[in-house]
Design an enzyme around this catalytic site. Structure first.
Site, PDB file in Angstrom:
ATOM      1  N   ASP A  99      -6.427  -7.113   4.330  1.00 32.79           N
ATOM      2  CA  ASP A  99      -7.623  -6.543   3.564  1.00 32.79           C
ATOM      3  C   ASP A  99      -8.418  -7.700   2.835  1.00 32.79           C
ATOM      4  O   ASP A  99      -9.723  -7.454   2.976  1.00 32.79           O
ATOM      5  CB  ASP A  99      -6.926  -5.590   2.386  1.00 32.79           C
ATOM      6  CG  ASP A  99      -8.046  -4.475   1.856  1.00 32.79           C
ATOM      7  OD1 ASP A  99      -8.993  -4.341   2.469  1.00 32.79           O
ATOM      8  OD2 ASP A  99      -7.575  -3.846   0.969  1.00 32.79           O
ATOM      9  N   TYR A 156       0.729  -1.192  -0.192  1.00 37.07           N
ATOM     10  CA  TYR A 156      -0.046   0.071  -0.237  1.00 37.07           C
ATOM     11  C   TYR A 156       0.760   1.472  -0.054  1.00 37.07           C
ATOM     12  O   TYR A 156       0.329   2.273   0.239  1.00 37.07           O
ATOM     13  CB  TYR A 156      -0.864  -0.033   1.187  1.00 37.07           C
ATOM     14  CG  TYR A 156      -2.142  -1.066   0.867  1.00 37.07           C
ATOM     15  CD1 TYR A 156      -1.848  -2.257   1.033  1.00 37.07           C
ATOM     16  CD2 TYR A 156      -3.464  -0.755   0.617  1.00 37.07           C
ATOM     17  CE1 TYR A 156      -2.857  -3.235   0.979  1.00 37.07           C
ATOM     18  CE2 TYR A 156      -4.131  -1.563   0.439  1.00 37.07           C
ATOM     19  CZ  TYR A 156      -4.135  -2.952   0.499  1.00 37.07           C
ATOM     20  OH  TYR A 156      -5.190  -3.728   0.485  1.00 37.07           O
ATOM     21  N   ASP A 187     -12.197  -9.316   4.517  1.00 34.34           N
ATOM     22  CA  ASP A 187     -13.701  -9.538   3.517  1.00 34.34           C
ATOM     23  C   ASP A 187     -14.145 -10.921   3.534  1.00 34.34           C
ATOM     24  O   ASP A 187     -15.336 -11.163   3.371  1.00 34.34           O
ATOM     25  CB  ASP A 187     -13.386  -8.797   2.039  1.00 34.34           C
ATOM     26  CG  ASP A 187     -13.625  -7.576   1.814  1.00 34.34           C
ATOM     27  OD1 ASP A 187     -13.489  -6.781   3.291  1.00 34.34           O
ATOM     28  OD2 ASP A 187     -14.088  -6.850   1.179  1.00 34.34           O
ATOM     29  N   ASP A 208      -3.068 -18.531   1.769  1.00 32.73           N
ATOM     30  CA  ASP A 208      -3.665 -19.378   0.677  1.00 32.73           C
ATOM     31  C   ASP A 208      -4.502 -20.413   1.964  1.00 32.73           C
ATOM     32  O   ASP A 208      -5.685 -20.531   1.455  1.00 32.73           O
ATOM     33  CB  ASP A 208      -3.134 -19.849  -0.293  1.00 32.73           C
ATOM     34  CG  ASP A 208      -1.687 -20.439  -0.080  1.00 32.73           C
ATOM     35  OD1 ASP A 208      -1.090 -20.233   0.969  1.00 32.73           O
ATOM     36  OD2 ASP A 208      -1.021 -21.001  -0.838  1.00 32.73           O
ATOM     37  N   LYS A 238       3.149 -15.550   3.763  1.00 31.96           N
ATOM     38  CA  LYS A 238       3.586 -16.424   2.495  1.00 31.96           C
ATOM     39  C   LYS A 238       5.013 -16.445   2.553  1.00 31.96           C
ATOM     40  O   LYS A 238       5.767 -16.229   1.405  1.00 31.96           O
ATOM     41  CB  LYS A 238       3.028 -15.697   1.304  1.00 31.96           C
ATOM     42  CG  LYS A 238       3.081 -16.565   0.048  1.00 31.96           C
ATOM     43  CD  LYS A 238       2.018 -17.644   0.102  1.00 31.96           C
ATOM     44  CE  LYS A 238       2.094 -18.394  -1.017  1.00 31.96           C
ATOM     45  NZ  LYS A 238       1.491 -19.773  -1.146  1.00 31.96           N
TER      46      LYS A 238
END
Ligand code: NAD
Length: 334
Positions: free
Chosen positions: A225, A121, A229, A201, A167
């Site tokens: 983020d 970001y 959701d 994942d 990750k």
């Protein structure tokens, strides 16, 4: 206490209005001052985040924000990223909880703590003849302060396990740094807590199939983020996900959803996420009993069968808020 209110675009003003009605029903200790952000501010003064708005945010005890719409303008810089940076709001706290329905995999009650200051970001994208390179920054300082924040939050809010989501099998240096800071900090500051880690994942899959396995997650900016959701979807929709952007001096509370142009102006938005963001703000400002009262009331309104449109019910933003305010006012404890 003085609260800066930034309604923003789309459903932002609708849900923020609902949150303010609920806040006014639980306390008369708040004073509200409205500032401009997003497209309306741009049309009025040529800036998506006028300097006066940032000054107002700095001068208030906290900010309640709705959402902004991202315009199709090549030189656009997100006002949300700007205020997070200017006010050094390095922690994004996103609790997701099932209020009204359980998924086939069971109820959700997870707090996602997302690093809010760097990662993907930084909006640093470099073009060349063959494409675009996006800079992704991970610093030891940012990893340390977000993990310390998560540990502190867990200890103060009765959470027992923190799962570090990363990750590091592919991004061995950057996510590897985040994971190693997590392990160091949990071994010292977080000794009273259980430490776990998972690849992003696999964490996404488990949030859908077995959300009850997560108590708290600490993760990097983009993963947080996306995963918040996913968790919100499992818990009933984006209308159920409040959030807080928190720094050492300032704080901004906002529903995790965007401006939802597809339902804006129709009175159909679920105001729960905005109302719960207001409750988070009260807790942050040292009013935990008032925050809890709002959360309990929301749960009891849903349990008594008052469902919003996104859950197949008949309540729009205003009538749902009226149910919450009526229920709050009828309680003797307030
Ligand atoms: P969105 O969160 O606005 O909406 C996604 C879907 O969820 C839509 O179908 C919408 O109707 C539904 N939804 C969202 N909030 C809801 C609510 N309270 N009640 C019922 N349904 C709800 O995401 P999007 O459609 O991808 O983005 C729309 C705009 O919002 C874009 O311009 C995006 O850039 C912006 N955005 C802003 C923020 C922010 O201001 N913090 C965050 C995310 C997206």
């Amino acid at each position: 206490m003085k609260i800066c209110v930034l309604p923003g675009d789309g459903i932002g003003p609708e849900v923020v209005g609902c949150a303010i009605s609920v806040l006014k029903a639980v306390t008369d200790q708040l004073e509200f001052a409205e500032g401009g952000i997003g497209q309306a501010a741009y049309l009025e003064c040529g800036s998506y985040l006028p300097d006066e708005t940032v000054d107002l945010m700095r001068s208030c005890d906290s900010t309640l924000f709705g959402a902004v719409t991202t315009p199709d303008a090549p030189d656009y810089k997100s006002p949300v990223l700007r205020f997070r940076k200017e006010l050094d709001l390095y922690a994004n706290v996103r609790p997701v909880k099932t209020f009204a329905r359980t998924t086939p995999a069971g109820p959700v009650d997870v707090v996602i703590v997302r690093e809010n200051s760097e990662g993907m970001y930084t909006q640093n994208e470099v073009f060349d003849d063959s494409g675009v390179t996006t800079m992704r920054r991970v610093t030891r300082r940012a990893c340390e302060r977000i993990v310390t924040f998560a540990i502190d939050y867990a200890l103060k809010n009765g959470r027992g396990t923190i799962c570090c989501v990363h990750k590091a099998n592919v991004l061995r240096a950057s996510d590897g740094l985040f994971l190693s800071v997590f392990k160091e900090k949990m071994a010292s500051e977080g000794k009273a807590l259980r430490a776990e880690d998972q690849l992003v994942d696999s964490a996404g899959m488990h949030l859908v199939t077995d959300p009850g396995r997560f108590d708290m997650i600490v993760t990097l900016n983009l993963y947080g983020d996306v995963l918040s959701d996913v968790a919100a979807g499992v818990a009933g929709g984006l209308g159920f996900a409040p959030s807080g952007n928190i720094g050492d001096k300032h704080s901004v509370f906002e529903p995790a959803h965007g401006s939802a142009p597809d339902i804006a102006g129709k009175g159909r938005a679920n105001p729960t996420a905005a109302i719960l963001s207001g409750a988070m703000m009260l807790r942050h400002l040292g009013m935990p009993a008032h925050a809890q009262e709002i959360e309990r009331t929301i749960a009891s309104v849903y349990q008594s069968g008052h469902l919003t449109y996104d859950l197949g019910g008949r309540h729009g933003s205003e009538s749902f808020t009226e149910c919450v305010v009526r229920s709050l006012k009828s309680r003797e404890s307030l």
